[in-house]
Design a protein around this motif. Sequence first.
Motif: not given
Length: 331
Positions: A128-144
């Motif tokens: 999922g994506f998350a935003q703070c001001g002019d910054k966008v972070f992608c929070r992503e996890g994988y098994k390996d």
Amino acid sequence: LAKTDAGILLHTSSLCGVCARVIASSPAKGGRQMQPSAATATLICLLAAPALTRGFALSPAAKPLTPPSVLTRGKKVSCGLTMASKDTHVSLAPTFTVPEGKMGDFKAAFPTFYDATKGGTDLCLYYGFAQCGDKVFCREGYKDAAGALAHVGEVGEALGKAMAMVGEGGVSLDVHGPKEELDKLKDALGPLGAKFYEMDGGAMWFGREKKGTKDTHVTIFPIFTVHEGKMDAFQATFSKFYAATKQGTDECLYYGFATSGNQVFCREGYASAAGALAHMKDVGEPLKEAMAMADVKPSVMGPAAELEKLKGTMDPAGWDYYVLDEGGFWK
């Protein structure tokens, strides 16, 4: 309730094996085994736990078991042992700095990323994506590492457009995972300027996530810059954090430390803001000890409604609050 050919009573997604076998030997009523009350189930587990630690089983059909846990009448009853597996998942943490006037266009690409990820590798855990001001972070996890690499290929076209939009120097990438998984990623992600954080062996995954659902969990995202000569002492506090977390809030989803040079990152997720706040209290003492040896840059990510619950407690001036996009999901 169902009985196997081996005569072992099983309960869907509930009783540990020891409890099931003990209850299987109890008298049945009306031709079927009765589900125990919470108090009875807890007592059975407490009586059974010493047998596990001594290494023998309560019946010939028994096999080695994990620490017991019971789900009875819709509530989880613990035997006093927190069930957690070693967390070996790989997380990618790209942060995009979006130029002025481009945020609308940048976010318009989110559905493309979501569709490709949902239809892509089954090794994805959350996204999922998350935003703070002019910054966008992608929070992503994988098994390996294989899952992370597969995903990068699946979103390659959309990712190329996003990186072109932010321009050179517009994206930073942190990668967290066990050393053996990071080694598999360095050739592919190293040229992109990725910073690799090696996970500590005590990292924990509690298995409380709800697969196939909308992702609304809250992550605290602290990066500690450890003072010169203090890394060994700082890492010595890890065991205290782990112990307090195991004994603390049952809203913790995953928890562990990762190190890169003189920086330490804590990868931690909670079901809600209440869980995040409870954890802060749970680790109050070791946190004070750690803070005396490092400077910290904290961020927090989650749904807007959950972040609002945190702002009264966490100083808004000292934290970056990233609002989670509605499209985030557990796979």
